[in-house]
Design a protein around this motif. Structure first.
Motif, PDB file in Angstrom:
ATOM      1  N   UNK A  11     -12.947  11.378 -16.187  1.00 16.05           N
ATOM      2  CA  UNK A  11     -12.086  10.229 -15.885  1.00 16.05           C
ATOM      3  C   UNK A  11     -12.889   9.109 -15.243  1.00 16.05           C
ATOM      4  N   UNK A  55     -12.660  20.163 -37.904  1.00 13.30           N
ATOM      5  CA  UNK A  55     -13.887  20.726 -37.345  1.00 13.30           C
ATOM      6  C   UNK A  55     -14.769  21.243 -38.464  1.00 13.30           C
ATOM      7  N   UNK A  86       2.396   6.447  -6.907  1.00 11.37           N
ATOM      8  CA  UNK A  86       1.378   7.344  -7.459  1.00 11.37           C
ATOM      9  C   UNK A  86       1.786   8.792  -7.306  1.00 11.37           C
ATOM     10  N   UNK A 144       2.452  12.233 -10.508  1.00 11.12           N
ATOM     11  CA  UNK A 144       1.310  12.886  -9.888  1.00 11.12           C
ATOM     12  C   UNK A 144       0.251  13.310 -10.907  1.00 11.12           C
ATOM     13  N   UNK A 145       0.712  13.893 -11.996  1.00 11.19           N
ATOM     14  CA  UNK A 145      -0.263  14.399 -12.965  1.00 11.19           C
ATOM     15  C   UNK A 145      -0.701  13.293 -13.900  1.00 11.19           C
ATOM     16  N   UNK A 146      -1.666  12.532 -13.448  1.00 13.24           N
ATOM     17  CA  UNK A 146      -2.259  11.585 -14.383  1.00 13.24           C
ATOM     18  C   UNK A 146      -3.168  12.403 -15.286  1.00 13.24           C
ATOM     19  N   UNK A 148     -21.105  31.137 -33.172  1.00 13.86           N
ATOM     20  CA  UNK A 148     -22.204  31.626 -32.351  1.00 13.86           C
ATOM     21  C   UNK A 148     -23.535  31.125 -32.904  1.00 13.86           C
ATOM     22  N   UNK A 208      -6.084  13.551 -17.100  1.00 15.02           N
ATOM     23  CA  UNK A 208      -7.491  13.196 -17.172  1.00 15.02           C
ATOM     24  C   UNK A 208      -7.857  13.140 -18.645  1.00 15.02           C
ATOM     25  N   UNK A 209      -8.823  12.292 -18.993  1.00 19.80           N
ATOM     26  CA  UNK A 209      -9.126  12.131 -20.415  1.00 19.80           C
ATOM     27  C   UNK A 209      -9.552  13.457 -21.048  1.00 19.80           C
ATOM     28  N   UNK A 216     -26.670  27.573 -31.712  1.00 20.66           N
ATOM     29  CA  UNK A 216     -28.113  27.701 -31.494  1.00 20.66           C
ATOM     30  C   UNK A 216     -28.956  26.806 -32.378  1.00 20.66           C
ATOM     31  N   UNK A 217     -28.343  26.152 -33.325  1.00 20.90           N
ATOM     32  CA  UNK A 217     -29.192  25.362 -34.219  1.00 20.90           C
ATOM     33  C   UNK A 217     -29.609  24.051 -33.576  1.00 20.90           C
ATOM     34  N   UNK A 244       2.579   1.622  -3.285  1.00 26.21           N
ATOM     35  CA  UNK A 244       1.668   2.099  -4.334  1.00 26.21           C
ATOM     36  C   UNK A 244       1.473   3.600  -4.222  1.00 26.21           C
ATOM     37  N   UNK A 299     -16.011  14.069 -21.144  1.00 25.15           N
ATOM     38  CA  UNK A 299     -14.912  13.098 -21.069  1.00 25.15           C
ATOM     39  C   UNK A 299     -14.387  13.044 -19.638  1.00 25.15           C
ATOM     40  N   UNK A 354      -7.557  12.726 -10.848  1.00 25.57           N
ATOM     41  CA  UNK A 354      -6.352  13.273 -11.501  1.00 25.57           C
ATOM     42  C   UNK A 354      -5.779  14.492 -10.785  1.00 25.57           C
ATOM     43  N   UNK A 372      -4.779  10.348  -3.579  1.00 28.28           N
ATOM     44  CA  UNK A 372      -5.440   9.240  -4.255  1.00 28.28           C
ATOM     45  C   UNK A 372      -4.693   7.924  -4.040  1.00 28.28           C
ATOM     46  N   UNK A 408     -11.036  15.598 -24.554  1.00 26.98           N
ATOM     47  CA  UNK A 408     -11.783  15.386 -25.795  1.00 26.98           C
ATOM     48  C   UNK A 408     -10.802  15.199 -26.938  1.00 26.98           C
ATOM     49  N   UNK A 409     -11.169  14.370 -27.935  1.00 34.05           N
ATOM     50  CA  UNK A 409     -10.255  14.151 -29.050  1.00 34.05           C
ATOM     51  C   UNK A 409      -9.881  15.468 -29.709  1.00 34.05           C
ATOM     52  N   UNK A 431     -16.350  18.544 -40.419  1.00 35.71           N
ATOM     53  CA  UNK A 431     -17.402  17.863 -39.681  1.00 35.71           C
ATOM     54  C   UNK A 431     -18.693  18.673 -39.693  1.00 35.71           C
ATOM     55  N   UNK A 478       0.842  -1.205   0.000  1.00 34.52           N
ATOM     56  CA  UNK A 478       0.000   0.000   0.000  1.00 34.52           C
ATOM     57  C   UNK A 478       0.870   1.246   0.000  1.00 34.52           C
ATOM     58  N   UNK A 488     -37.389  25.994 -34.412  1.00 34.09           N
ATOM     59  CA  UNK A 488     -36.194  25.855 -35.237  1.00 34.09           C
ATOM     60  C   UNK A 488     -35.768  24.391 -35.339  1.00 34.09           C
TER      61      UNK A 488
END
Lengths: 390, 331, 319
Positions: free
Chosen positions: B286, A27, A8, A12-14, A385, A16-17, A389-390, A4, B284, B293, B298, A19-20, A30, A1, C124
């Motif tokens: 974690x 963009x 860890x 320290x800075x894992x 902008x 975080x996920x 709104x659409x 571990x 997204x 994170x 932790x 956005x792709x 898309x 323990x 809309x």
């Protein structure tokens, strides 16, 4: 323990996920991909472009494959897909496809060939006219937005007016006085350029003070010019000028271009005004970049999006204007075909030969529609902008 | 201060947003309750779902892209989520009203403040014009607007920021609601004005004996007015308890981090603490504990398992089994 | 307020002055000359050409011609070169002919675009919004002259009603109701055509304005008060969305004179547009210049009126 935990705390800075990551282009693709109407517009536009270019090659030259000017009086007003009457035609008069794909007009000319020829006219008029108006618009708007706070001195205005007057006099055959005035102006400008470096006099004479006083700012001047241009009823102005000038397709392009730059100017000016205050421009200035570089490397890429949108929609309206002028009988001199004058000729046979009205009409409608849809699609994509709104 | 009957009870509320092809879990299963005559605060960084929770109580989530996926909102015995639009309109402004963050943009610029306050009254009550006028003047007077008879015909742009927020409060008070939701009402204001607005809210709450759900990112403000506090992080409640419990003996590393980053006289001259990293993107998040994170304490299981609520007694709950072993928690 | 009006008037007068110079130069510096004074025109002897030139001051330098022309214009003495009639009287007659087209067209435009645009904005993304959007693109893109013929074919084949001209030729002694209906039929088609583009553009604009406003915080406040949806949309949102359209009331003024050259010539409608078109063909400079001048005055007056209206409507603007 314990181990571990230690491990860890080391990493320290894992992460975080996240956005792709997407580039701006991805963009863009898309969002554009979601707008089906805009895709349709782009598709039709590319198709039209290909038609116009191939049409140019197929209908020009001394012995074109599709001859839009070939008159066959015995074959007049044949409906679309009619087979030519081979007995009455010379071999070189038979249409290349062996069938009148879109019928013939009142002189027995092949409407398909004429439509092909007209497509090129519509395309070039649209692009050249909008090209001219966008260039003028960016130039004027850029100056008004970026250098707007600079002032023009009274003497500069006076002598510019005098120069114009002198040139005018030379044109209307008062050569001597005209040349004298021009020379005087040039001398003064030369003198003021030299004298700028030695302005150590303590008391400036009144005359000089008046001459050197700031008359208007560049911004005011340009926006007033825009106001003046906006006072003319645009279609009527174009009609007048085109009617007065000798008939030629280039005149139409230039006139449409010269009378439609005001919107772009306003856009570009507004963009420049807001971008000029942004920090990245201040940073560029602090780095000692030249105005030229700041304008073209830093401001222009950010200001170009709305200009592109308005240009796309401008092409649509330029094509409509050209068609309207052709319809009224101005512009491209016959026998050269444009969609407008095919329709204009066809209106006399509207009940006997409706295809002469419908084929060019629908063609104009589809092409203009495609430009409008594409332009609006671009606008939606480029304006985050609105998108939200659409 | 024990007000035991719950007025508003939110259970396992989940609000998801569809954006850019991803699903943002803005509010991800929160539960809280507001009892009668109580001031409850929800605290959290921006983007943690506070405002969304508040808006979903009133059914003001824009749909699409937002959607209440799960949970219930019980307000005096009714589940607000099942109510139709008509019934909801009877609740809004009448039983629950809301004060928004930006007083400038939250008032309609083309109507006078009198119109806008009076409208709130007329929507829910039958009242004649003269009485309405008197009532509006009275309301403006209550919220501390000087010479209300003249100001009632002013347009919002003619008022200062603090006065606009007072007008918003007057509007919220108009129908004597049971609950006022105040969504960061002081964030856009100067510090001195902030204090005045807070004092106003407190005195009004005392006088009219209603409940207030106060939403803020500012622990300093919260300590001044709250009876009970909920700490929110990334769409979930990480800790709850009364003001004393939260400020004296916070059990969740996030709450501790927030408290440590609060400036106070004892920390004079020292560098203020800051929590590393940022709030995760709600689309997204974690795996495991959403805070892991950024957490100094932790352990391995934080990355795997979603932490349960741990009871520390007397209504003090925290969603962190690591730091302090609560009573009866296995392991 | 007064100073704003004063400044505006001065500024607009200066603009008008430059407009008059520019339009004068465009016309007179263009190559070619009116047929009456064209030495190549075989119909006129050199003496006649010289007489015409003297009469129209064409033998004088440009700036003197300019002064003569605008002097005549302001004293109302300008005459058409083609038939020697007073230009102002001619324009007034044609204006009265165009007026019904304009009024009906504007009414159609404004009464149709607002409901359509508002409905599109409220729902809309729905099927109504999408079809309205597509139809308005089609209406913007369709060439007016083509659409005119489509409609003419349609009306003539299905209703058997003559639509060309202002009234059916030679029905002078028919009953009054019949005459009235005849006029209406002749009026409806061209004014609808004149309105198509306007409807499309305006309804799109109404829609985008409404969308903009619907996203504002005060709409949320209004809903949080418990107002019914209709009151939120039609009171709080619409009132704000309408502000820019108030200014458009001023901007429709120039439409009075522009008319539509193409539509009036298709329908043989003796209105302003057709007169201007004929004047261009005949190089009747006084008419061209006067039409230009009057329309510039209307444009400037329109912007002036819209500025004033904005002052009145928007409580945020105070001078």
């Amino acid at each position: 323990m314990n181990m571990v935990e230690k491990k860890l705390s080391n990493d320290f800075y894992i992460e975080s996920p996240l956005p792709p990551k997407r580039t701006r282009m991805q963009e863009f693709q898309r969002h554009f991909g979601q707008n089906r109407l805009a895709i349709l517009g782009l598709f039709i536009f590319i198709l039209f472009f290909c038609c116009a270019v191939t049409g140019l090659f197929l209908t020009s030259g001394s012995r074109p494959i599709f001859d839009p000017a070939m008159v066959r009086l015995q074959e007049k007003l044949r409906p679309p897909l009619a087979k030519p009457n081979l007995d009455s035609l010379q071999p070189q008069e038979v249409p290349a496809l062996g069938v009148y794909l879109m019928g013939t007009d009142d002189l027995g000319r092949d409407v398909f060939a004429r439509m092909l020829q007209g497509a090129w006219v519509s395309l070039t008029v649209g692009f050249v006219a909008v090209g001219i108006s966008v260039l003028i618009g960016i130039f004027m708007g850029g100056i008004a937005g970026y250098f707007g706070q600079h002032h023009i001195r009274t003497d500069h205005i006076l002598f510019t007016l005098a120069l114009i007057l002198g040139t005018g006099l030379v044109i209307v055959n008062y050569t001597f006085i005209g040349i004298v005035i021009i020379l005087l102006c040039l001398a003064y400008i030369f003198y003021s350029c030299l004298a700028r470096h030695e302005s150590t006099e303590k008391e400036t004479p009144v005359l000089k003070a008046v001459l050197h006083s700031n008359a208007v700012s560049v911004d005011t001047l340009i926006m007033r010019i825009v106001d003046i241009m906006l006072c003319f009823p645009s279609f009527f102005l174009i009609l007048t000028v085109v009617a007065l000038l000798p008939a030629s397709i280039y005149n139409i392009m230039i006139v449409i271009g010269l009378t439609s730059w005001m919107g772009t100017t306003r856009f570009v000016r507004a963009e420049f005004l807001s971008l000029r205050e942004q920090d990245f421009v201040a940073a560029a200035k602090a780095l000692g970049l030249s105005n030229f570089r700041i304008i073209f490397r830093h401001i222009m890429p950010n200001a170009i999006a709305p200009v592109l949108v308005s240009a796309t929609i401008g092409i649509a309206s330029a094509i409509l204007t050209e068609a309207g002028l052709s319809f009224l009988g101005f512009g491209v001199p016959p026998p050269h075909a444009t969609w407008g004058n095919i329709l204009s000729n066809g209106k006399n046979f509207i009940f006997d030969a409706p295809w002469l009205t419908f084929i060019p009409g629908v063609a104009i409608l589809i092409v203009v529609l495609s430009f409008n849809l594409f332009g609006e699609g671009l606008r939606d994509v480029m304006n985050p902008k609105l998108r939200e709104r659409h | 201060m024990t007000h035991d009957r719950p007025l508003l009870c939110v259970e396992n509320l989940k609000v998801y947003f569809q954006s850019n092809g991803a699903r943002a879990h803005a509010v991800d299963g929160i539960s809280f309750e507001v009892r009668e005559k109580e001031t409850v605060c929800i605290v959290g960084e921006s983007g943690c779902g506070k405002t969304v929770s508040a808006l979903s109580i009133l059914g003001l989530i824009p749909t699409p892209p937002g959607e209440i996926v799960d949970g219930q909102i019980i307000f005096s015995g009714q589940n607000l989520i099942n109510l139709d639009e008509k019934a909801m309109q009877k609740i809004r402004g009448n039983h629950i009203s809301m004060v928004f963050q930006e007083p400038l943009t939250s008032l309609n610029p083309v109507f006078t403040i009198g119109d806008q306050i009076g409208e709130a009254v007329r929507t829910h009550q039958q009242i004649d014009t003269e009485a309405l006028f008197q009532y509006c003047v009275q309301l403006l007077n209550d919220v501390g607007i000087p010479s209300p008879k003249q100001r009632i015909n002013d347009y919002p742009h003619q008022l200062s920021g603090g006065q606009r927020q007072r007008v918003m409060i007057a509007m919220a008070l108009a129908c004597d609601p049971d609950l006022i939701i105040a969504d960061e009402p002081t964030t856009a204001l100067d510090v001195t004005v902030q204090a005045q607005i807070l004092a106003l809210l407190r005195s009004i709450q005392k006088k009219r004996s209603m409940s207030v759900l106060y939403i803020s990112h500012d622990l300093g403000v919260v300590s001044a007015i709250a009876d009970r506090i909920y700490v929110m992080y990334a769409g979930i409640m990480v800790e709850q308890g009364n003001t004393d419990q939260i400020f004296r003996s916070a059990r969740h590393p996030y709450t501790q981090g927030l408290l440590a980053s609060l400036p106070s006289p004892s920390k004079r001259g020292k560098r203020l603490h800051s929590i590393p990293g940022t709030v995760p993107n709600p689309a997204y998040k974690p795996k495991g504990c959403p805070f892991h994170p950024r957490c100094r304490q932790k352990i391995l299981s934080c990355q795997q398992e979603y932490p349960g609520m741990c009871d520390y007694g007397e209504g003090h709950l925290a969603r962190c089994p690591v730091l302090f072993k609560p009573k009866g928690y296995p392991g | 307020m007064l100073s704003f009006i004063g400044r505006s008037v001065v500024q607009k007068t200066i603009t008008l002055f430059f407009v008059s110079i520019v339009s004068f130069l465009i016309i007179h510096l263009a190559p070619g000359s009116p047929s009456q004074v064209d030495p190549m025109n075989p119909k006129f002897t050199p003496e006649m050409v010289e007489r015409f030139q003297k009469e129209f001051h064409l033998d004088k330098p440009l700036y003197i011609q300019y002064i003569y022309f605008y002097q005549d214009l302001f004293t109302g003495k300008t005459v058409s070169w083609k038939d020697n009639q007073s230009v102002l009287k001619k324009i007034w007659e044609r204006f009265l002919n165009s007026l019904p087209l304009f009024v009906v067209g504007t009414l159609i435009t404004w009464t149709l675009s607002f409901p359509v645009g508002i409905r599109s904005a409220i729902f809309r993304g729905g099927i109504y919004d999408r079809s309205a959007t597509f139809i308005s693109y089609v209406l913007i893109s369709i060439p007016g002259f083509f659409f005119a013929y489509v409609l003419i074919i349609f009306v003539v084949t299905y209703f058997h009603v003559p639509v060309i001209g202002m009234e059916t030729f030679g029905i002078g002694d028919a009953p009054a109701t019949y005459l009235f209906m005849d006029r209406i039929w002749h009026l409806v088609l061209p004014s609808m055509l004149g309105a198509t583009g306007g409807i499309a553009v305006l309804s799109r604009y109404v829609r985008s304005q409404m969308l903009e406003v619907e996203g504002q915080d005060y709409i949320r406040t209004a809903r949080a008060k418990g107002l019914p949806a209709e009151q939120v949309h039609y009171k709080h949102a619409l009132r704000n969305a309408l502000l820019p359209f108030v200014t458009m009331f001023g901007l429709i003024l120039p439409g009075l004179i522009g008319g539509s050259v193409i539509i009036e010539s298709i329908f043989s409608w003796p209105g302003m547009g057709r007169m201007a078109y004929e004047a261009v063909l005949a190089r009747d400079y006084p008419i061209i210049l006067t039409v230009n001048f009057v329309s510039a005055v209307l444009v400037l007056a329109g912007t002036f009126i819209s500025d004033l209206l904005y002052l009145v409507v928007d409580p945020r603007i105070r001078l």
